[in-house]
Motif scaffolding. Structure first.
Motif, PDB file in Angstrom:
ATOM      1  N   ALA A 470       0.712  -1.305   0.057  1.00 45.90           N
ATOM      2  CA  ALA A 470      -0.082  -0.082  -0.131  1.00 45.90           C
ATOM      3  C   ALA A 470       0.840   1.355  -0.178  1.00 45.90           C
ATOM      4  N   ASP A 471       2.008   1.084   0.489  1.00 45.88           N
ATOM      5  CA  ASP A 471       2.713   2.407   0.590  1.00 45.88           C
ATOM      6  C   ASP A 471       4.183   2.482  -0.572  1.00 45.88           C
ATOM      7  N   ALA A 472       3.905   1.438  -1.350  1.00 43.51           N
ATOM      8  CA  ALA A 472       4.751   1.697  -2.544  1.00 43.51           C
ATOM      9  C   ALA A 472       3.670   2.189  -3.903  1.00 43.51           C
ATOM     10  N   GLY A 473       4.281   3.221  -4.628  1.00 47.88           N
ATOM     11  CA  GLY A 473       3.319   3.794  -5.369  1.00 47.88           C
ATOM     12  C   GLY A 473       3.878   3.427  -6.926  1.00 47.88           C
ATOM     13  N   VAL A 474       3.098   3.743  -7.812  1.00 45.18           N
ATOM     14  CA  VAL A 474       3.337   3.152  -9.205  1.00 45.18           C
ATOM     15  C   VAL A 474       3.200   4.617 -10.196  1.00 45.18           C
ATOM     16  N   LEU A 475       4.296   5.028 -10.768  1.00 44.20           N
ATOM     17  CA  LEU A 475       3.996   6.005 -11.977  1.00 44.20           C
ATOM     18  C   LEU A 475       3.848   5.216 -13.480  1.00 44.20           C
ATOM     19  N   VAL A 476       2.875   5.397 -14.070  1.00 42.68           N
ATOM     20  CA  VAL A 476       2.605   4.783 -15.002  1.00 42.68           C
ATOM     21  C   VAL A 476       2.206   5.593 -16.205  1.00 42.68           C
ATOM     22  N   TYR A 477       2.690   5.365 -17.357  1.00 41.70           N
ATOM     23  CA  TYR A 477       2.530   6.331 -18.602  1.00 41.70           C
ATOM     24  C   TYR A 477       1.923   5.355 -19.676  1.00 41.70           C
ATOM     25  N   VAL A 478       0.863   5.943 -19.842  1.00 38.32           N
ATOM     26  CA  VAL A 478       0.003   4.755 -20.637  1.00 38.32           C
ATOM     27  C   VAL A 478       0.042   5.251 -22.132  1.00 38.32           C
ATOM     28  N   ALA A 479       0.802   4.517 -22.778  1.00 36.76           N
ATOM     29  CA  ALA A 479       1.036   5.001 -24.355  1.00 36.76           C
ATOM     30  C   ALA A 479       0.210   4.483 -25.235  1.00 36.76           C
ATOM     31  N   ASP A 480      -0.448   5.050 -26.270  1.00 38.82           N
ATOM     32  CA  ASP A 480      -1.146   4.416 -27.365  1.00 38.82           C
ATOM     33  C   ASP A 480      -0.395   4.089 -28.468  1.00 38.82           C
ATOM     34  N   MET A 481      -0.177   2.967 -29.035  1.00 42.78           N
ATOM     35  CA  MET A 481       0.528   2.551 -29.948  1.00 42.78           C
ATOM     36  C   MET A 481      -0.214   2.834 -31.365  1.00 42.78           C
ATOM     37  N   ILE A 482      -0.045   3.868 -32.111  1.00 40.67           N
ATOM     38  CA  ILE A 482      -0.779   4.275 -33.340  1.00 40.67           C
ATOM     39  C   ILE A 482      -0.120   4.472 -34.417  1.00 40.67           C
ATOM     40  N   GLU A 483      -0.391   3.471 -35.223  1.00 42.34           N
ATOM     41  CA  GLU A 483       0.308   3.271 -36.865  1.00 42.34           C
ATOM     42  C   GLU A 483       0.086   4.665 -37.534  1.00 42.34           C
ATOM     43  N   THR A 485      -0.324   6.793 -40.732  1.00 46.29           N
ATOM     44  CA  THR A 485      -0.629   6.385 -42.045  1.00 46.29           C
ATOM     45  C   THR A 485      -0.873   7.715 -42.740  1.00 46.29           C
ATOM     46  N   ASP A 486      -1.111   7.586 -44.146  1.00 46.36           N
ATOM     47  CA  ASP A 486      -1.211   8.965 -44.939  1.00 46.36           C
ATOM     48  C   ASP A 486      -2.479   9.649 -44.359  1.00 46.36           C
ATOM     49  N   SER A 528      -5.264   3.177  -3.530  1.00 43.56           N
ATOM     50  CA  SER A 528      -3.790   3.248  -3.360  1.00 43.56           C
ATOM     51  C   SER A 528      -3.180   4.324  -4.194  1.00 43.56           C
ATOM     52  N   ARG A 529      -2.082   4.791  -3.770  1.00 37.06           N
ATOM     53  CA  ARG A 529      -1.422   5.808  -4.472  1.00 37.06           C
ATOM     54  C   ARG A 529      -0.784   5.638  -5.919  1.00 37.06           C
ATOM     55  N   ILE A 530      -1.333   6.143  -6.758  1.00 36.18           N
ATOM     56  CA  ILE A 530      -0.904   5.776  -8.288  1.00 36.18           C
ATOM     57  C   ILE A 530      -1.004   7.152  -9.121  1.00 36.18           C
ATOM     58  N   THR A 531       0.229   7.356  -9.978  1.00 36.49           N
ATOM     59  CA  THR A 531       0.070   8.409 -10.785  1.00 36.49           C
ATOM     60  C   THR A 531      -0.003   8.083 -12.193  1.00 36.49           C
ATOM     61  N   LEU A 532      -1.117   8.738 -13.012  1.00 36.02           N
ATOM     62  CA  LEU A 532      -1.332   8.104 -14.320  1.00 36.02           C
ATOM     63  C   LEU A 532      -1.041   9.578 -15.164  1.00 36.02           C
ATOM     64  N   LYS A 533      -0.468   9.107 -16.396  1.00 33.50           N
ATOM     65  CA  LYS A 533      -0.039   9.939 -17.278  1.00 33.50           C
ATOM     66  C   LYS A 533      -0.145   9.421 -18.689  1.00 33.50           C
ATOM     67  N   ARG A 534      -0.579  10.260 -19.632  1.00 34.45           N
ATOM     68  CA  ARG A 534      -0.867   9.649 -21.020  1.00 34.45           C
ATOM     69  C   ARG A 534       0.174  10.080 -21.849  1.00 34.45           C
ATOM     70  N   THR A 535       0.616   9.475 -22.861  1.00 32.51           N
ATOM     71  CA  THR A 535       1.465   9.732 -23.714  1.00 32.51           C
ATOM     72  C   THR A 535       1.180   8.887 -25.269  1.00 32.51           C
ATOM     73  N   MET A 536       1.937   8.809 -26.060  1.00 33.21           N
ATOM     74  CA  MET A 536       1.714   8.313 -27.523  1.00 33.21           C
ATOM     75  C   MET A 536       2.844   7.983 -28.224  1.00 33.21           C
ATOM     76  N   ALA A 537       2.744   6.727 -28.800  1.00 32.45           N
ATOM     77  CA  ALA A 537       3.746   6.320 -29.779  1.00 32.45           C
ATOM     78  C   ALA A 537       3.019   6.440 -31.114  1.00 32.45           C
ATOM     79  N   LEU A 538       3.191   7.611 -31.504  1.00 35.55           N
ATOM     80  CA  LEU A 538       2.740   7.803 -33.207  1.00 35.55           C
ATOM     81  C   LEU A 538       3.851   7.929 -34.316  1.00 35.55           C
ATOM     82  N   SER A 539       3.767   6.825 -34.893  1.00 32.56           N
ATOM     83  CA  SER A 539       4.876   6.725 -35.981  1.00 32.56           C
ATOM     84  C   SER A 539       4.709   5.570 -36.891  1.00 32.56           C
ATOM     85  N   THR A 540       5.110   5.257 -37.910  1.00 33.47           N
ATOM     86  CA  THR A 540       5.188   3.873 -38.793  1.00 33.47           C
ATOM     87  C   THR A 540       5.580   2.776 -37.818  1.00 33.47           C
ATOM     88  N   ILE A 541       5.266   1.568 -38.571  1.00 30.47           N
ATOM     89  CA  ILE A 541       5.533   0.386 -37.775  1.00 30.47           C
ATOM     90  C   ILE A 541       7.227   0.222 -37.573  1.00 30.47           C
TER      91      ILE A 541
END
Length: 788
Positions: A470-483, A485-486, A528-541
């Motif tokens: 309970a005393d250990a936190g998690v810092l998570v970056y949720v990344a969308d994998m987006i291919e 395209t044109d 419980s303590r949790i830190t959520l951040k959002r990001t993105m992997a936007l690129s070609t495969i």
């Protein structure tokens, strides 16, 4: 008359042919400039030099080639118009990036550093400049001294920001400080130039050095500038808001609105010519008054930066090389080198002294490097130096001295950043990239990648159990994998200044909003303590693996979690999978700067895991090797979760089989013996910390071969919801020998491939973990490291 009429078409044809030929020559020179500059930049990139370095070198050399010099001379007026228009765009983009309201705030540390550096450098320059005879004659000496001192005191925030970002210290404390201080310094200096021009209009001064500017002209120009600023500040927010409302996000902007927006801004910038004010500084003031938010502003910044980089800067530096005629450079004069030395001493000393006396609260070494980085000059400073030289206030030799000095403020910056990184390494000599090296009670940094909403339920349960104690936190970056395209590329809003892009495709925006909402709801409900951040992997495969690795490196991630490239159908079977995402997973495993997990979801997200009751039976398999030690380290963290019932299963070689191997023949490899010793020591410590206390169940399986291993794995059906394995666990063991012969996904390792096979189980999810592969020291500390 007949002769004249007959020869007229011929004369016109000859002139047209000559014009086309000259235009062709100019285009060829421009193309050569671009190719040469890019080639030199590719070479200098290995030394971390910014693009402006190669542009200056190529421009100075090309502009002094006799053929090119003559060619530019023929089109000098056209070049002058292009340069002035380009600098208007540059200053507008600079202004729109500035926040004028910080002048009304209480000065923060970065503002104190900027103001102190500007003031100290300005005062030092005012004292030194007249002594070294930078300017010709006594007329207007005070005005030109003020002008040069303002130039010396300023900083080029676009060059400095790109440099800091490119060298990957932009998220560190000193990187943030330098970028912010640079923008404050640039804004303050640009305001000084803008209002100083009212007192000393450069064209009028250059036309008649003897004539004094009348008070009436000054008041008229000042009143007109004030009126322009006030009108723009009041009208532009209303106009831009209307345009933004008519063009919502996710749709292409309407042509008439784009034309009206550009026409409005051009009218505001160009109105200054009616009262003889500089359109360049007028563009800056208009940019400051225009709202930074909104589609129009972002669209304009993207287009302007693209135009500047691809078209304007090569022409600009060719013009600089033409104006800086090296045939007039007094290389043998002692005064030339004294001026160069004095200029550099004033720039460096002023900024360093200002940073030291600012009272910003950090040590002397950090004050010095901050001051050195704030000496960075750029395109505006070179432009103004050329204008003063063309005005006749200085000799060509002195103008070249100023340009060379500006060049030398840019070149040392990568070495200064390297020194910053070196000092940071001494304070944080090791980057704990493996879970095995982390304290289980400390915060865990995870980059959780998702391909779409289908990965969210399993990802949330994975995140829940990863919280552990309970005393250990998690810092998570949720990344969308987006291919990329044109179709998606056509909807991007790119910000070249900070190398980011915003997706405006409605389907993707809705998908990201859906994912964000699901995770935010979970975080709100979580106890419980949790830190959520959002990001993105936007690129070609092809580029996505590199983007994910860069993200992980930039964010100091300890564990990357990737979804398996196959998804489960409603009836329980796995589909054929996305081979593009399989390629991404394999490349990330090969190049990741930290540990990597691949999550095979077979119902892990069916039921939400809670801390109130045991809902998830988890098994971790330990055969041996660093990947199995990493899997066991993760298992030790999740064992503290009240909703997890964890069983550790250790596969051991049956004693009779081991004895027969020893009695026969066996090649003993020192590395394998060392690995076995590490396995035993690590497992003994794990047993003492977790198993002996009763938190974890422990089972030993003594097996003789891979067939028995496979049989044991088959028995997991219905017993466990999640199995955690090391990717290369037991890869050299007799217990997995032969499994490679029927592997379908070698990237999962022998045990992981069996457990995730399409014909194996319908209910057992698998987490395959690979420990960080050390491939040498990383180039830089790429996140929020602290040295001040």
């Amino acid at each position: 008359m007949n002769f004249t009429l007959a020869t007229a078409p011929t004369i016109c044809g000859d002139r047209l042919g000559n014009l086309i030929f000259e235009v062709g020559n100019n285009f060829a020179v421009f193309t050569g400039m671009v190719i040469t500059s890019n080639s030199l930049h590719f070479v200098l990139k290995h030394y971390a030099q910014p693009r402006i370095t190669s542009d200056i070198i190529v421009g100075l050399i090309a502009g002094n080639i006799r053929f090119v010099h003559k060619l530019v001379e023929k089109f000098n007026k056209s070049f002058g118009f292009i340069i002035d228009f380009g600098m208007m765009c540059y200053m507008f983009a600079l202004g729109i990036e500035m926040d004028p309201f910080f002048l009304l705030e209480r000065p923060r540390r970065q503002a104190k550093v900027a103001y102190a550096g500007v003031i100290s450098t300005f005062l030092l320059s005012v004292i030194v400049t007249p002594l070294l005879m930078f300017f010709q004659g006594e007329n207007k000496l005070l005005e030109f001294t003020f002008f040069l001192s303002s130039l010396v005191a300023s900083t080029s925030s676009p060059v400095l920001t790109r440099l800091i970002t490119h060298l990957k210290i932009g998220k560190s404390d000193i990187g943030k400080l330098v970028i912010a201080a640079g923008m404050h310094s640039d804004f303050l200096s640009a305001l000084i130039f803008s209002f100083g021009y009212i007192l000393v209009p450069l064209p009028q001064v250059c036309n008649d050095m003897e004539k004094d500017i009348s008070l009436k002209e000054t008041i008229t120009m000042g009143g007109a500038v004030l009126g322009q600023v006030v009108f723009t500040a009041l009208a532009s927010p209303c106009f831009m808001k209307w345009v933004n409302n008519e063009n919502p996000e996710g749709r292409a902007m309407k042509g008439p609105h784009v034309v009206l927006s550009i026409a409005f801004l051009v009218l505001m910038c160009a109105s200054s010519t009616m009262y003889d004010y500089s359109p360049i500084f007028s563009a800056f003031l208009v940019g400051v008054c225009v709202p930074r938010e909104g589609r129009v502003s972002k669209w304009l910044i993207t287009k302007i930066n693209y135009m500047l980089t691809t078209i304007f800067f090569p022409i600009f530096f060719l013009w600089v090389g033409y104006e800086a005629n090296f045939s007039k450079f007094e290389i043998r004069s002692a005064e030339t080198w004294l001026q160069l030395l004095a200029f550099m001493v004033v720039v460096v000393s002023g900024k360093v002294i200002g940073t030291i006396v600012s009272g910003a609260g950090f040590h002397l070494p950090e004050s010095v490097v901050t001051g050195l980085l704030l000496t960075t000059k750029g395109h505006l400073h070179i432009y103004l130096a050329i204008k003063v030289m063309s005005c006749g206030a200085t000799t060509v030799s002195t103008g070249i001295v100023i340009i060379i000095s500006i060049f030398f403020t840019i070149v040392p910056a990568p070495a200064i950043v390297a020194h910053i990184i070196k000092r940071a390494r001494k304070r944080a000599p090791t980057h704990r990239l493996a879970l095995q090296l982390l304290d289980p009670s400390t915060e865990l940094r995870i980059l959780l990648c998702v391909q779409g909403p289908q990965n969210v339920p399993a990802s949330i349960n994975f995140l829940e159990i990863s919280k552990g104690a309970a005393d250990a936190g998690v810092l998570v970056y949720v990344a969308d994998m987006i291919e990329l395209t044109d179709e998606i590329s056509a909807t991007l809003d790119k910000d070249e200044r900070v190398h980011t892009a915003t997706v405006k495709d409605k389907q993707i925006m809705d998908m990201r909003e859906n994912i964000t909402s699901s995770f935010q709801t979970y975080v709100v409900d979580s106890d419980s303590r949790i830190t959520l951040k959002r990001t993105m992997a936007l690129s070609t495969i092809n580029n996505m693996p590199q983007d994910i690795c860069v993200l992980a490196e930039d964010l100091m991630i300890a564990l990357i979690v990737l979804p398996f490239h196959r998804s489960q159908h409603k009836e329980g079977t796995l589909d054929g999978g996305n081979q593009g995402f399989r390629y991404v997973n394999r490349k990330v495993l090969r190049s990741a700067p930290c540990s990597v997990g691949i999550l095979v979801d077979r119902g892990l997200g069916t039921e939400r895991v809670s801390r109130c009751q045991e809902a998830l039976n988890v098994a971790v398999i330990f055969i041996g090797g660093k990947d199995d030690r990493e899997a066991l380290s993760y298992a030790g963290r999740i064992s503290h979760h009240p909703g997890v019932k964890l069983t550790v299963i250790r596969f051991l070689v049956e004693s009779s089989v081991e004895a027969s191997r020893l009695a026969g023949y066996r090649i003993i490899i020192p590395e394998q013996e060392k690995d076995t010793k590490l396995d035993n020591e690590f497992f003994a410590q794990f047993y003492e910390n977790h198993v002996s206390g009763g938190h974890i169940s422990y089972v030993e399986k003594h097996l003789a071969n891979a067939a028995e291993t496979f049989s044991i794995l088959r028995s997991f059906e219905g017993k466990y919801s999640l199995v955690i394995v090391g990717r290369e666990g037991g890869v050299n063991s007799i217990l997995t020998k032969g499994m490679n012969d029927w592997q379908q996904c070698p990237e999962l390792g022998p045990i992981g491939d069996v457990l995730s096979g399409p014909d194996f189980s319908l209910t057992v999810s698998v987490l395959i973990i690979q420990q960080h592969r050390v491939k040498g020291e990383i180039d830089g500390l790429d996140d929020d490291f602290s040295i001040i």
